[in-house]
Design an enzyme around this catalytic site. Structure first.
Site, PDB file in Angstrom:
ATOM      1  N   LYS A  33       0.847  -1.203   0.000  1.00  0.00           N
ATOM      2  CA  LYS A  33       0.000   0.000   0.000  1.00  0.00           C
ATOM      3  C   LYS A  33       0.878   1.248   0.000  1.00  0.00           C
ATOM      4  CE  LYS A  33      -0.324  -0.188   5.048  1.00  0.00           C
ATOM      5  NZ  LYS A  33      -1.188  -0.527   6.207  1.00  0.00           N
ATOM      6  N   TYR A 250      16.884  29.518   7.725  1.00  0.00           N
ATOM      7  CA  TYR A 250      15.642  30.088   8.243  1.00  0.00           C
ATOM      8  C   TYR A 250      15.627  30.102   9.768  1.00  0.00           C
ATOM      9  CZ  TYR A 250      13.275  29.910   3.694  1.00  0.00           C
ATOM     10  OH  TYR A 250      12.898  30.114   2.393  1.00  0.00           O
TER      11      TYR A 250
HETATM   12  C1  LIG Z   1      -0.378  -1.554   6.900  1.00  0.00           C
HETATM   13  C2  LIG Z   1      -0.959  -2.789   7.451  1.00  0.00           C
HETATM   14  C3  LIG Z   1      -0.166  -3.931   7.635  1.00  0.00           C
HETATM   15  C4  LIG Z   1       1.336  -3.913   7.503  1.00  0.00           C
HETATM   16  O1  LIG Z   1       1.869  -3.424   8.708  1.00  0.00           O
HETATM   17  P1  LIG Z   1       3.458  -3.315   8.968  1.00  0.00           P
HETATM   18  O2  LIG Z   1       3.549  -2.788  10.342  1.00  0.00           O
HETATM   19  O3  LIG Z   1       3.973  -2.354   7.951  1.00  0.00           O
HETATM   20  O4  LIG Z   1       4.003  -4.672   8.789  1.00  0.00           O
HETATM   21  C5  LIG Z   1      -0.799  -5.103   8.020  1.00  0.00           C
HETATM   22  N1  LIG Z   1      -2.139  -5.130   8.238  1.00  0.00           N
HETATM   23  C6  LIG Z   1      -2.920  -4.041   8.120  1.00  0.00           C
HETATM   24  C7  LIG Z   1      -4.379  -4.140   8.404  1.00  0.00           C
HETATM   25  C8  LIG Z   1      -2.360  -2.829   7.732  1.00  0.00           C
HETATM   26  O5  LIG Z   1      -3.142  -1.748   7.628  1.00  0.00           O
END
Ligand SMILES: *Cc1c(COP(=O)(O)O)cnc(C)c1O
Length: 355
Positions: A33, A250
């Protein structure tokens, strides 16, 4: 060309995947994702296509982007579908929606689908973010199966504190999940990265590792043999000598204490390097340690080259990667590696196989 680059080491990605595979033992959905946590979803999915049992993305458009690039194999939609039209598409393309809310069951019951779908029923075992309460789980399962549209219903949950090995909340969530799903058939899918690494009890039929695939340990400081996949780097584009007592950048956040040789680097918060990084966070200049000084601006940041007389214009600066841990930068900036990695943008991406 502006030298700001994200180098993506796909061999490291495959190495990390094998660690997830070995530790977990079951089937693995590679979580890609958010553009594979900023690493390029298509390139990463392709690199894992011989190894992963499938992929997980947040929502339908992310799944389409993979399919359209020729990625086959199962794709789990972690947020499920948002309306009936999406449900139809998910059924058409064979994506696997998570079902975490009664409205999603209603959509399945009411929509004529081109083919039966495989879904994952999400149980809220204690995180209290998404999913069905334990007491509602059996009913939700029965409603899904009674719809006649679900050919397989897996059971999943998500942990709130799996990255805290000393905390019993995860064991409690596992117990709650097991109790809520007792007697129901179907594959179990529990573990994120931290649970794969730290909670053997969470290792069931399937797992969903994300961050560990990209080589950032969800428990910073542990040594789980993960190799950082992304190197965020740029170059020194100018050098200035400042006398003692001069302000830099800055807000004059940094005032030189002694004569200081300042390197200007083509990297800023618009590229994803955090503006909240304080003075003194590490960088590596031509493989040698140096530090950030002065506030990070949109396109540039400044580093202290006083102790690196051989460094100059053209020197390569690693902002994070194999020398500078992204976890270290995240901690200094008050965030987590996940956020830094998925915020990288505008730089040139180079994917290599390390060979
Ligand atoms: C993003 C996500 C994962 C992966 O989690 P990590 O901590 O990156 O391994 C697994 N399950 C769900 C439901 C998620 O939203």
């Amino acid at each position: 060309m502006r030298p700001a680059r994200a180098l993506i080491d796909l061999d490291a990605l495959r190495h990390n995947f094998q660690i997830a595979r070995q530790r977990h033992g079951g089937r693995i959905l590679a979580v890609v994702k958010a553009n594979a946590y900023g690493h390029g979803a298509v390139a990463c999915a392709r690199a894992l296509s011989g190894d992963a049992d499938g992929y997980a993305v947040a929502f339908l458009d992310e799944a389409h982007a993979l399919r359209e690039s020729g990625i086959d194999g199962p794709i789990l939609l972690l947020e499920g579908v948002f309306d009936a039209a999406e449900l139809l598409e998910a059924a058409h393309y064979g994506f696997w929606p998570v079902v975490h809310h009664p409205a999603q069951i209603e959509m399945i019951v009411k929509t004529d689908l081109p083919a039966p779908i495989r879904v994952w029923l999400k149980v809220n075992s204690g995180m209290n973010r998404a999913g069905f309460l334990p007491c509602d789980t059996h009913r939700a399962w029965r409603q899904l199966m009674a719809s006649g549209k679900v050919e397989e219903c897996g059971l999943m949950t998500h942990f709130a504190r799996a990255d805290e090995p000393g905390c019993d909340a995860t064991a409690e969530q596992i117990r709650t999940f097991d109790k809520a799903t007792r007697g129901l058939p179907g594959a179990r899918n529990l573990a994120n990265s931290a649970a794969i690494l730290a909670w053997p009890d969470a290792r069931r039929d399937w797992a969903r590792p994300g961050i560990m695939l990209y080589g950032a340990d969800p428990m910073p400081g542990e040594n789980n043999d993960l190799i950082p996949v992304m190197t965020l780097e740029s170059r020194v584009i100018a050098v200035h000598n400042l006398a003692a007592g001069e302000p830099l950048g800055y807000g004059a956040r940094f005032i030189t204490e002694h004569p200081t040789r300042v390197g200007l680097v083509a990297m800023g918060y618009a590229d994803g390097y955090p503006r909240s990084a304080p003075n003194g966070v590490p960088v590596a200049v031509d493989n040698k340690p140096a530090t950030l000084i002065g506030r990070v601006s949109m396109d540039m940041l400044t580093i202290d080259l006083t102790d690196l007389p051989e460094a100059g214009v053209g020197s390569v600066v690693e902002l994070w990667g194999k020398q500078v841990s992204v976890n270290r930068i995240a901690q200094a900036a008050g965030t987590i590696a996940y956020e830094l990695l998925c915020n990288v943008k505008r730089v040139s991406f180079v994917w290599n196989n390390g060979s």
